[in-house]
Design an enzyme around this catalytic site. Sequence first.
Site, PDB file in Angstrom:
ATOM      1  N   GLY A   1      -9.141 -45.507  -4.394  1.00  0.00           N
ATOM      2  CA  GLY A   1      -9.728 -44.640  -3.360  1.00  0.00           C
ATOM      3  C   GLY A   1      -9.111 -44.845  -1.988  1.00  0.00           C
TER       4      GLY A   1
ATOM      5  CB  CYS B   1      -4.625 -37.325  -1.408  1.00  0.00           C
ATOM      6  SG  CYS B   1      -3.366 -36.729  -0.306  1.00  0.00           S
TER       7      CYS B   1
ATOM      8  CE  LYS C   1      -4.177 -48.260  -1.491  1.00  0.00           C
ATOM      9  NZ  LYS C   1      -4.110 -47.509  -2.757  1.00  0.00           N
TER      10      LYS C   1
HETATM   11  C1  LIG Z   1      -3.705 -49.884  -8.173  1.00  0.00           C
HETATM   12  C2  LIG Z   1      -2.771 -48.771  -7.800  1.00  0.00           C
HETATM   13  C3  LIG Z   1      -2.832 -48.220  -6.510  1.00  0.00           C
HETATM   14  C4  LIG Z   1      -1.957 -47.182  -6.151  1.00  0.00           C
HETATM   15  N1  LIG Z   1      -2.008 -46.675  -4.885  1.00  0.00           N
HETATM   16  C5  LIG Z   1      -1.119 -45.719  -4.508  1.00  0.00           C
HETATM   17  C6  LIG Z   1      -1.112 -45.219  -3.174  1.00  0.00           C
HETATM   18  O1  LIG Z   1      -1.869 -45.663  -2.308  1.00  0.00           O
HETATM   19  N2  LIG Z   1      -0.205 -44.237  -2.865  1.00  0.00           N
HETATM   20  C7  LIG Z   1       0.687 -43.743  -3.789  1.00  0.00           C
HETATM   21  O2  LIG Z   1       1.482 -42.863  -3.452  1.00  0.00           O
HETATM   22  N3  LIG Z   1       0.704 -44.224  -5.053  1.00  0.00           N
HETATM   23  C8  LIG Z   1      -0.183 -45.188  -5.425  1.00  0.00           C
HETATM   24  N4  LIG Z   1      -0.135 -45.672  -6.717  1.00  0.00           N
HETATM   25  C9  LIG Z   1       0.860 -45.147  -7.673  1.00  0.00           C
HETATM   26  C10 LIG Z   1       2.090 -46.060  -7.778  1.00  0.00           C
HETATM   27  O3  LIG Z   1       2.744 -46.198  -6.534  1.00  0.00           O
HETATM   28  C11 LIG Z   1       3.080 -45.523  -8.832  1.00  0.00           C
HETATM   29  O4  LIG Z   1       3.520 -44.240  -8.439  1.00  0.00           O
HETATM   30  C12 LIG Z   1       2.482 -45.422 -10.216  1.00  0.00           C
HETATM   31  O5  LIG Z   1       1.587 -46.481 -10.465  1.00  0.00           O
HETATM   32  C13 LIG Z   1       3.536 -45.389 -11.327  1.00  0.00           C
HETATM   33  O6  LIG Z   1       4.339 -46.550 -11.322  1.00  0.00           O
HETATM   34  P1  LIG Z   1       4.023 -47.866 -12.204  1.00  0.00           P
HETATM   35  O7  LIG Z   1       3.777 -47.404 -13.608  1.00  0.00           O
HETATM   36  O8  LIG Z   1       5.220 -48.734 -12.043  1.00  0.00           O
HETATM   37  O9  LIG Z   1       2.786 -48.487 -11.608  1.00  0.00           O
HETATM   38  C14 LIG Z   1      -1.017 -46.687  -7.099  1.00  0.00           C
HETATM   39  C15 LIG Z   1      -0.966 -47.261  -8.383  1.00  0.00           C
HETATM   40  C16 LIG Z   1      -1.818 -48.286  -8.743  1.00  0.00           C
HETATM   41  C17 LIG Z   1      -1.712 -48.879 -10.116  1.00  0.00           C
END
Ligand SMILES: Cc1cc2nc3c(=O)[nH]c(=O)nc-3n(C[C@H](O)[C@H](O)[C@H](O)COP(=O)(O)O)c2cc1C
Length: 330
Positions: free
Chosen positions: A100, A157, A73
């Site tokens: 966030g 970010c 995370k």
């Molecule tokens: C709830 C949530 C929290 C996320 N937190 C981060 C994060 O802290 N850092 C980051 O680089 N990407 C974060 N992402 C993005 C995911 O790592 C990923 O790049 C994105 O969701 C696309 O992949 P997916 O469709 O398989 O979820 C987050 C996504 C979700 C849904």
Amino acid sequence: MADYKIGPGYVHGYEVSPKDKNNTKRAYKDLGVTFCGIPMKNPIVAASGTFGNGPEYADYLDLSHEVGAISIKGLTPKGRPGNAGTRVAETPSGMLNCIGLENPGAEAFVETVLPTLASYDVPLFANVSAGTVDEFGYMAETLSVPGIAAIEVNISCPNVKNEGLAFGVDAKVAAQVAAEVRKRTTLPVIMKLSPNVTNIVEIAKAVVDAGADALSLINTLLGMAIDIRTKRPILGNLYGGLSGPAIKPVALRMVHQVARAVDVPIIGMGGIMTGTDAVEFMMAGADIVSVGTATVVDPRAIGRIAEEMHEYCEKEKIEHVSDITDTLQV
Ligand SMILES: Cc1cc2nc3c(=O)[nH]c(=O)nc-3n(C[C@H](O)[C@H](O)[C@H](O)COP(=O)(O)O)c2cc1C
């Protein structure tokens, strides 16, 4: 398979650590890949933000054998409580989130969380965010510790010195971040690209020229949701990041464009729910893939997807999973 062991404590030839017991009937020896010099048991990374710190999923998956790597995370220099109000909203074929970047902070993570995580036999990518270029460097330095295999730099970010505009939307600024992180760690540097840009290839080339060893893409697409009864936005932060199957076609297109333009390994992600989806990303040019939202729906998703990739390889007589990369015929 001379070292294939059978008996109590072993699952499909692997020794199951006591922590991972009850979890799995499968392991994926023949899906093993090497990414930036890091050996992985399969080509699937648990995406940052959807896998907790990892151990939260140990009741569902054998973390030491079923998961290729874990992207932790997102961490920031100081701990953050995350956003107030509603943080997730369901959307057709996807979800919005505005967590966030809730996290304990880089130093607290290294002291309190990392020791437990590092007890699993799975490579860990430290996913880092920051408010300035220098802070990104600090994050890379602070997280370059035993137990961390690579630094994944989240440039989605806001840049506090540039009116809060995300680092990842400006090629020059994105390159400054890549160069600073490169300078301050000897670990592989993975730049995680934002899809909220006009020309992702330009950003990809800029960060690779600045020293990135690998790219991951895509992060979430900016979106919003409205409650017509209250006439208010659903998310506490007004806007949030869209993920899940809804973004897959966009992600595939971007992975394909970037893979043709740069010469570094790529982690493809965005809406991967099945082995077929993962194979599509690899055909488009990804070396490995990452799975996020699917694990929110099905905590065992990564193990299942690995198995489905394995079945595909067997059916298609593909000798090694990495042979799929870049095989799209256009
Ligand atoms: C709830 C949530 C929290 C996320 N937190 C981060 C994060 O802290 N850092 C980051 O680089 N990407 C974060 N992402 C993005 C995911 O790592 C990923 O790049 C994105 O969701 C696309 O992949 P997916 O469709 O398989 O979820 C987050 C996504 C979700 C849904």
